[in-house]
Design a protein around this motif. Structure first.
Motif, PDB file in Angstrom:
ATOM      1  N   PHE A   7       3.149 -17.149   0.445  1.00  0.00           N
ATOM      2  CA  PHE A   7       3.516 -15.918  -0.249  1.00  0.00           C
ATOM      3  C   PHE A   7       2.467 -15.590  -1.310  1.00  0.00           C
ATOM      4  CE2 PHE A   7       5.567 -13.690  -3.786  1.00  0.00           C
ATOM      5  CZ  PHE A   7       5.992 -12.545  -3.132  1.00  0.00           C
ATOM      6  N   ALA A   8       2.111 -16.583  -2.114  1.00  0.00           N
ATOM      7  CA  ALA A   8       1.090 -16.374  -3.152  1.00  0.00           C
ATOM      8  C   ALA A   8      -0.235 -15.946  -2.523  1.00  0.00           C
ATOM      9  CB  ALA A   8       0.911 -17.642  -3.975  1.00  0.00           C
ATOM     10  N   GLY A   9      -0.586 -16.542  -1.399  1.00  0.00           N
ATOM     11  CA  GLY A   9      -1.817 -16.157  -0.704  1.00  0.00           C
ATOM     12  C   GLY A   9      -1.768 -14.727  -0.197  1.00  0.00           C
ATOM     13  N   PHE A  10      -0.625 -14.336   0.327  1.00  0.00           N
ATOM     14  CA  PHE A  10      -0.458 -12.953   0.799  1.00  0.00           C
ATOM     15  C   PHE A  10      -0.632 -11.976  -0.358  1.00  0.00           C
ATOM     16  CE2 PHE A  10       2.431  -9.312   1.129  1.00  0.00           C
ATOM     17  CZ  PHE A  10       1.825  -8.636   2.179  1.00  0.00           C
ATOM     18  N   VAL A  11       0.005 -12.254  -1.480  1.00  0.00           N
ATOM     19  CA  VAL A  11      -0.080 -11.361  -2.639  1.00  0.00           C
ATOM     20  C   VAL A  11      -1.520 -11.295  -3.141  1.00  0.00           C
ATOM     21  CG1 VAL A  11       0.663 -10.997  -5.028  1.00  0.00           C
ATOM     22  CG2 VAL A  11       2.325 -11.689  -3.296  1.00  0.00           C
ATOM     23  N   ALA A  12      -2.184 -12.433  -3.224  1.00  0.00           N
ATOM     24  CA  ALA A  12      -3.571 -12.455  -3.697  1.00  0.00           C
ATOM     25  C   ALA A  12      -4.492 -11.690  -2.748  1.00  0.00           C
ATOM     26  CB  ALA A  12      -4.052 -13.900  -3.842  1.00  0.00           C
ATOM     27  N   GLU A  13      -4.261 -11.845  -1.456  1.00  0.00           N
ATOM     28  CA  GLU A  13      -5.131 -11.215  -0.457  1.00  0.00           C
ATOM     29  C   GLU A  13      -4.874  -9.716  -0.313  1.00  0.00           C
ATOM     30  OE1 GLU A  13      -5.573 -11.374   4.338  1.00  0.00           O
ATOM     31  OE2 GLU A  13      -5.378 -13.298   3.308  1.00  0.00           O
ATOM     32  N   ARG A  14      -3.630  -9.290  -0.327  1.00  0.00           N
ATOM     33  CA  ARG A  14      -3.295  -7.897  -0.014  1.00  0.00           C
ATOM     34  C   ARG A  14      -2.828  -7.071  -1.213  1.00  0.00           C
ATOM     35  NH1 ARG A  14      -6.029  -6.127   3.176  1.00  0.00           N
ATOM     36  NH2 ARG A  14      -4.596  -4.410   3.495  1.00  0.00           N
ATOM     37  N   GLY A  15      -2.771  -7.675  -2.393  1.00  0.00           N
ATOM     38  CA  GLY A  15      -2.268  -6.982  -3.576  1.00  0.00           C
ATOM     39  C   GLY A  15      -3.005  -5.691  -3.900  1.00  0.00           C
ATOM     40  N   ASP A  16      -4.343  -5.730  -3.866  1.00  0.00           N
ATOM     41  CA  ASP A  16      -5.121  -4.526  -4.185  1.00  0.00           C
ATOM     42  C   ASP A  16      -4.883  -3.416  -3.172  1.00  0.00           C
ATOM     43  OD1 ASP A  16      -6.163  -5.703  -6.448  1.00  0.00           O
ATOM     44  OD2 ASP A  16      -8.034  -6.317  -5.478  1.00  0.00           O
ATOM     45  N   ALA A  17      -4.811  -3.765  -1.906  1.00  0.00           N
ATOM     46  CA  ALA A  17      -4.565  -2.757  -0.870  1.00  0.00           C
ATOM     47  C   ALA A  17      -3.179  -2.143  -1.043  1.00  0.00           C
ATOM     48  CB  ALA A  17      -4.699  -3.370   0.529  1.00  0.00           C
ATOM     49  N   LEU A  18      -2.206  -2.958  -1.405  1.00  0.00           N
ATOM     50  CA  LEU A  18      -0.854  -2.442  -1.635  1.00  0.00           C
ATOM     51  C   LEU A  18      -0.817  -1.529  -2.854  1.00  0.00           C
ATOM     52  CD1 LEU A  18       1.208  -5.669  -0.882  1.00  0.00           C
ATOM     53  CD2 LEU A  18       1.061  -3.600   0.524  1.00  0.00           C
ATOM     54  N   LEU A  19      -1.588  -1.862  -3.875  1.00  0.00           N
ATOM     55  CA  LEU A  19      -1.650  -1.013  -5.061  1.00  0.00           C
ATOM     56  C   LEU A  19      -2.286   0.342  -4.730  1.00  0.00           C
ATOM     57  CD1 LEU A  19      -0.881  -0.986  -8.016  1.00  0.00           C
ATOM     58  CD2 LEU A  19      -3.123  -1.934  -8.551  1.00  0.00           C
ATOM     59  N   ARG A  20      -3.322   0.342  -3.906  1.00  0.00           N
ATOM     60  CA  ARG A  20      -3.935   1.610  -3.466  1.00  0.00           C
ATOM     61  C   ARG A  20      -2.934   2.435  -2.675  1.00  0.00           C
ATOM     62  NH1 ARG A  20      -8.284  -1.886  -2.686  1.00  0.00           N
ATOM     63  NH2 ARG A  20      -7.836  -2.076  -0.480  1.00  0.00           N
ATOM     64  N   TYR A  21      -2.195   1.788  -1.800  1.00  0.00           N
ATOM     65  CA  TYR A  21      -1.168   2.483  -1.020  1.00  0.00           C
ATOM     66  C   TYR A  21      -0.108   3.073  -1.947  1.00  0.00           C
ATOM     67  CZ  TYR A  21       2.612   3.166   2.352  1.00  0.00           C
ATOM     68  OH  TYR A  21       3.625   3.697   3.104  1.00  0.00           O
ATOM     69  N   GLY A  22       0.314   2.299  -2.936  1.00  0.00           N
ATOM     70  CA  GLY A  22       1.285   2.783  -3.904  1.00  0.00           C
ATOM     71  C   GLY A  22       0.767   3.978  -4.678  1.00  0.00           C
ATOM     72  N   TYR A  23      -0.514   3.967  -4.990  1.00  0.00           N
ATOM     73  CA  TYR A  23      -1.106   5.093  -5.715  1.00  0.00           C
ATOM     74  C   TYR A  23      -1.087   6.355  -4.863  1.00  0.00           C
ATOM     75  CZ  TYR A  23      -4.283   7.900  -8.469  1.00  0.00           C
ATOM     76  OH  TYR A  23      -4.827   8.910  -9.203  1.00  0.00           O
ATOM     77  N   VAL A  24      -1.393   6.211  -3.599  1.00  0.00           N
ATOM     78  CA  VAL A  24      -1.362   7.372  -2.704  1.00  0.00           C
ATOM     79  C   VAL A  24       0.065   7.902  -2.579  1.00  0.00           C
ATOM     80  CG1 VAL A  24      -1.782   8.152  -0.348  1.00  0.00           C
ATOM     81  CG2 VAL A  24      -3.411   6.640  -1.433  1.00  0.00           C
ATOM     82  N   LEU A  25       1.030   7.018  -2.520  1.00  0.00           N
ATOM     83  CA  LEU A  25       2.429   7.448  -2.443  1.00  0.00           C
ATOM     84  C   LEU A  25       2.893   8.126  -3.725  1.00  0.00           C
ATOM     85  CD1 LEU A  25       4.375   4.482  -0.787  1.00  0.00           C
ATOM     86  CD2 LEU A  25       4.137   6.789   0.110  1.00  0.00           C
ATOM     87  N   ALA A  26       2.647   7.476  -4.855  1.00  0.00           N
ATOM     88  CA  ALA A  26       3.234   7.912  -6.121  1.00  0.00           C
ATOM     89  C   ALA A  26       2.394   8.932  -6.867  1.00  0.00           C
ATOM     90  CB  ALA A  26       3.481   6.703  -7.018  1.00  0.00           C
ATOM     91  N   GLY A  27       1.090   8.873  -6.687  1.00  0.00           N
ATOM     92  CA  GLY A  27       0.231   9.829  -7.374  1.00  0.00           C
ATOM     93  C   GLY A  27      -0.205   9.403  -8.763  1.00  0.00           C
ATOM     94  N   ASN A  28       0.239   8.248  -9.239  1.00  0.00           N
ATOM     95  CA  ASN A  28      -0.245   7.751 -10.531  1.00  0.00           C
ATOM     96  C   ASN A  28      -0.191   6.225 -10.529  1.00  0.00           C
ATOM     97  OD1 ASN A  28       2.167   6.710 -12.158  1.00  0.00           O
ATOM     98  ND2 ASN A  28       2.912   8.729 -11.518  1.00  0.00           N
ATOM     99  N   PRO A  29      -1.050   5.600 -11.328  1.00  0.00           N
ATOM    100  CA  PRO A  29      -1.154   4.137 -11.279  1.00  0.00           C
ATOM    101  C   PRO A  29       0.076   3.401 -11.789  1.00  0.00           C
ATOM    102  CG  PRO A  29      -2.575   5.023 -13.001  1.00  0.00           C
ATOM    103  CD  PRO A  29      -2.029   6.196 -12.230  1.00  0.00           C
ATOM    104  N   HIS A  30       0.806   4.004 -12.709  1.00  0.00           N
ATOM    105  CA  HIS A  30       1.964   3.319 -13.284  1.00  0.00           C
ATOM    106  C   HIS A  30       3.102   3.204 -12.270  1.00  0.00           C
ATOM    107  CE1 HIS A  30      -0.196   3.674 -17.000  1.00  0.00           C
ATOM    108  NE2 HIS A  30      -0.275   4.989 -16.827  1.00  0.00           N
TER     109      HIS A  30
END
Length: 171
Positions: A7-30
């Motif tokens: 789980f920790a490895g998954f989060v470390a590996e894919r965390g940035d990509a998930l954050l970018r996806y979240g930004y596209v969905l939400a429209g803001n970094p917060h």
């Protein structure tokens, strides 16, 4: 609950990509960070059941899209506004078209933005989007049509000559 290194490895590996996806969905970094955190909490709770599956990222992205839509339902009667900063802001986007597109996307209602993100960013079909959002294919199509209409009216020529013509050529 014992920590699982996968789980920790998954989060470390894919965390940035998930954050970018979240930004596209939400429209803001917060809001993007909130979406990622909530989805990862749900994944962590489900990890013992999911670790045998090949694609935990799909679970997280689906969860993020659903969380975003649920948040939209709760907030749809609120009028959110941003106060302009008192100091200058340096835009890191490469051009006026990208900035105009970002502003236009941010101005869309949440469900319409989610449908466009799932369709054009994730590359999902209408059927897959309907499954993710638990809505009908007809609703997916109408939301996409309305969203693109709003984008055309805001961004105008750029959509017709740039993004839309590129999309048509790829088909």
């Amino acid at each position: 609950m014992e920590a699982d290194p996968r789980f920790a490895g998954f989060v470390a590996e894919r965390g940035d990509a998930l954050l970018r996806y979240g930004y596209v969905l939400a429209g803001n970094p917060h809001d993007a960070a909130d979406l990622v955190q909530e989805a990862l909490l749900k994944l962590r709770a489900s990890w013992p059941r999911l670790r045998a599956k090949d694609n935990p990222e799909s679970y997280v992205r689906t969860t993020m899209a659903r969380l975003h839509t649920a948040t939209w339902r709760l907030r749809r009667r609120e009028l959110l506004s941003w106060d302009p900063p008192e100091h200058g802001y340096h835009d890191t986007l490469p051009g006026e078209e990208e900035r105009a597109m970002g502003e236009a996307l941010a101005g869309l209602p949440r469900r319409q933005r989610v449908v466009l993100v799932l369709r054009y960013y994730e590359g999902l079909s209408d059927e897959e989007i309907a499954t993710v959002l638990k809505i009908s294919r007809g609703t997916v199509r109408s939301q996409a049509s309305r969203a693109l209409g709003k984008l055309r009216s805001v961004v105008g020529e750029y959509i017709e000559e740039g993004v839309m013509s590129d999309h048509r050529e790829r088909r």
